[in-house]
Structures are given as C-alpha cells and as structure tokens.
Design a protein around this motif. Structure first.
Motif, PDB file in Angstrom:
ATOM      1  N   ASN A  63       0.693  -1.071  -0.107  1.00 15.71           N
ATOM      2  CA  ASN A  63      -0.204   0.232  -0.326  1.00 15.71           C
ATOM      3  C   ASN A  63       0.741   1.001   0.060  1.00 15.71           C
ATOM      4  N   HIS A  64       2.201   1.220   0.291  1.00 14.72           N
ATOM      5  CA  HIS A  64       3.328   2.317   0.070  1.00 14.72           C
ATOM      6  C   HIS A  64       3.051   2.825  -1.608  1.00 14.72           C
ATOM      7  N   ILE A  73      10.604   0.792  -9.444  1.00 12.95           N
ATOM      8  CA  ILE A  73      11.706   0.764  -9.378  1.00 12.95           C
ATOM      9  C   ILE A  73      12.192   0.523  -8.461  1.00 12.95           C
ATOM     10  N   LYS A  74      11.349   1.128  -7.544  1.00 15.75           N
ATOM     11  CA  LYS A  74      11.108   0.483  -5.861  1.00 15.75           C
ATOM     12  C   LYS A  74      11.530  -1.208  -5.653  1.00 15.75           C
ATOM     13  N   GLN A  75      10.659  -1.801  -6.558  1.00 15.01           N
ATOM     14  CA  GLN A  75      10.608  -3.686  -6.408  1.00 15.01           C
ATOM     15  C   GLN A  75      11.513  -3.870  -6.709  1.00 15.01           C
ATOM     16  N   ALA A 103      13.626  -3.297   2.536  1.00 17.65           N
ATOM     17  CA  ALA A 103      11.815  -2.236   2.019  1.00 17.65           C
ATOM     18  C   ALA A 103      11.810  -1.225   2.523  1.00 17.65           C
ATOM     19  N   MET A 104      11.310  -0.590   4.203  1.00 14.78           N
ATOM     20  CA  MET A 104      12.203   0.759   4.560  1.00 14.78           C
ATOM     21  C   MET A 104      13.739   1.093   4.679  1.00 14.78           C
ATOM     22  N   PRO A 186       0.597   2.958  13.060  1.00 21.19           N
ATOM     23  CA  PRO A 186       1.265   4.344  11.782  1.00 21.19           C
ATOM     24  C   PRO A 186       2.193   4.006  11.835  1.00 21.19           C
ATOM     25  N   PHE A 187       2.106   4.402  10.043  1.00 16.54           N
ATOM     26  CA  PHE A 187       3.251   4.638   9.700  1.00 16.54           C
ATOM     27  C   PHE A 187       4.534   5.985   9.852  1.00 16.54           C
ATOM     28  N   GLN A 188       3.871   7.364   9.917  1.00 22.19           N
ATOM     29  CA  GLN A 188       4.897   8.252  10.656  1.00 22.19           C
ATOM     30  C   GLN A 188       5.544   7.816  12.683  1.00 22.19           C
ATOM     31  N   LEU A 189       4.749   7.312  12.929  1.00 21.92           N
ATOM     32  CA  LEU A 189       4.991   6.559  14.271  1.00 21.92           C
ATOM     33  C   LEU A 189       5.902   5.738  14.061  1.00 21.92           C
ATOM     34  N   THR A 190       6.004   5.047  13.175  1.00 17.29           N
ATOM     35  CA  THR A 190       6.718   4.180  12.842  1.00 17.29           C
ATOM     36  C   THR A 190       8.182   4.496  12.419  1.00 17.29           C
TER      37      THR A 190
END
Length: 322
Positions: A63-64, A73-75, A103-104, A186-190
């Motif tokens: 979902n990103h 490109i990122k895959q 991936a992160m 949530p992603f921003q907290l991650t």
C-alpha cells in the motif's frame, strides 16, 4: 551526540533522514567498494533464494506508493538488495523477515547503502538481528521471554489479566520484534521509532513493547480474550500522539536500562563483517561469469521457477548491472 539525540527525539525531517540514518549506522565504516555490485550480479546468477525473494517483493509494503507498481523501480531495488545479501551471507541466506526491513531502508537510502545498512543491522552488536533470522529464532524467543518478564514487573495487573485470558507474550510481541514495529503502528510513528532504534540500538525494540501496553492498559484490562487479540493486531489503525509516545519511550528505555532489563542476553555469536567481506570477494573470484553469458533477468527466473512473471516484460526490464 546530545544534539543528535535531541533531534532524534523531536523527529528527523524527511529531507535529511537518509543522511542521518547513514551516519548513525556507520555505513561508511563498513562499506567496501565493489562488493555490492559483485554480490548483486552473482546473486542473480546463483542465489538459491531468487524465487522466494521475488514472491516476497510482491507482498512487501503493497500500500506504499514506492512499492505499489509491480516491477517498478523500488521493487527492482528491493529484489537486488535481497538477492545480493543472500549471496553475501550464504550461511544465513534470505529469510522472509528481511524483506520489510530492506524495503524500509530503501525508502531513505540508495541501493548500495541499503545493502550495507542491512549488513550492519544483522551483523553488529548494536542491533544484533542475526539471531532473529536464523533457524530456531533464538534471539526472537529471548525478546519474547524478556517482554514477558517486563510485563510481569511493570504491569502486574495487566499481566494477570492477560494470563486469565490466555494471552501469551509471544502471541502478539513476535510480530512487533521481528518486523521492528513495521505495520504495528501508523507509519509516521514507525519512522519515529526507527529513528530512535537506529540511534540507540536494539533496546528501543524492547522498550517500545512496554510502551504499547502501558498506554493502553486501562482499555486492555477490561477486554476479553478475542477483543485483546484484535485490539493488538489493529494498533496501526489507532491514533497516536507521536511526541507523547517518543517521550514515554525515552522514559521507559531509561528505566529498563537501570533495571538491567533493556536487552536480552547475547544468544548467538555474531558473524565478523570483515570476514564476510573477504569470503564474498573469494566467491566472486571462484564464480566468474562465462564470457558469453548475459546477466539473468526475470525471463530466466520465469523458466527456472515454474511460472514467475518476468520483470523484463517490455518497459519494465531490469537491465544490466552497472
């Protein structure tokens, strides 16, 4: 430094996060010129993990926006990093826990730096993820055991309630630890957790497990077994005040350090990165490409792996390694 510590606690701006991560991980100190490119080329020819890596790339951060396009490109970059690492460290090879971590890293680092960041996270004592990934998962089991002891000591009422509802510490904390809280909140907290994790080391992972229970303890203690499971699985849908969480995380981290409960004991002897570098170069010398061989693309993987969709289906060609 104190200044960097304060900046981490306040949140690193996205525009400089990659440079900060590169600095705190010490990538420049471990990077050896030419190894990544060689491992990437060798891995695409010889890695036994190519098929599983390709499957897992499709599943990672679907979902990103960076990973949404199949064969984008990122895959491609994620595939390259994982294949290269599988050949760089064949004793460990590829395990599924690596995909989300890599991936992160690729969101803020280029391919080569993401590869070396993975080397640092797995192979240095500050992060020591090696034991989280090897067969038997000894480090992961030690994390879950430590979390259980911390839960009993600091949240005794909640601990008794969880026991009465048959909620074992490993049941919910395994996913937290093995994925370093990716998809947990949530992603921003991650991102804020990762800023602290990369700066402070593995103790942040342990401290965060207590923080998540502590801030929700009043709700959790009133829940029944199934409600608890669902609640802890869906924390990423809840609202968090990120600054409050990071302040609490720093406090809990300090308290656990004083109590000598900040990290589990070293379970598995770490591999020596210098030795891995030497062995990687030796593998390159021992496995030169044949003069008429082209570097395999996913057309080759398609043939070898019984039906994989090739990456090079027209405009999505991987192209040669440079």
């Amino acid at each position: 430094t104190d200044k960097l510590h304060r900046r981490v606690n306040k949140g690193i701006p996205n525009s400089v996060r990659g440079e900060v991560w590169k600095h705190v991980l010490g990538i420049t100190d471990v990077k050896q010129q030419g190894i990544y490119e060689a491992m990437r080329e060798l891995g695409r020819r010889l890695s036994p993990d190519v098929r599983q890596i390709d499957i897992d790339v499709l599943r990672t951060f679907r979902n990103h926006i960076m990973y949404r396009e199949r064969y984008g490109i990122k895959q491609q970059a994620l595939f390259h990093v994982l294949v290269a690492y599988s050949m760089y460290n064949p004793q460990l090879g590829y395990t599924q826990g690596m995909s989300s971590i890599a991936a992160m890293l690729l969101m803020y680092l280029n391919e080569e730096d993401a590869f070396w960041a993975l080397v640092v996270l797995i192979g240095t004592s500050r992060y020591a993820m090696h034991g989280m990934l090897i067969p038997g998962l000894p480090k992961l089991l030690a994390y879950c055991d430590l979390h259980g002891r911390i839960r009993r000591r600091y949240l005794p009422k909640l601990d008794r309630h969880f026991i009465s509802q048959h909620i074992d510490p490993s049941e919910y904390s395994t996913a937290w630890f093995v994925k370093c809280y990716l998809d947990t909140v949530p992603f921003q907290l991650t991102l804020r957790i990762w800023d602290a994790f990369l700066f402070e080391g593995e103790a942040i992972l342990v401290a965060m497990s207590l923080v998540l229970l502590k801030i929700h303890r009043r709700q959790l203690v009133r829940m029944r077994e199934d409600e608890i499971r669902i609640f802890l699985q869906e924390l990423n849908r809840r609202h968090f005040d990120d600054d409050v969480i990071i302040t609490e995380l720093e406090s809990v981290h300090s308290e656990l350090a004083k109590s000598r409960l900040a990290t589990p004991p070293l379970i598995v002897e770490l591999q020596d990165i210098s030795q891995l570098n030497c062995e990687a170069l030796e593998r390159v010398r021992s496995n030169p490409p044949s003069p008429d061989a082209s570097i395999p693309t996913h057309s080759d993987i398609h043939v070898l792996s019984n039906g994989l969709t090739p990456y090079n289906n027209g405009h999505h060609a991987i192209g040669p390694v440079r």
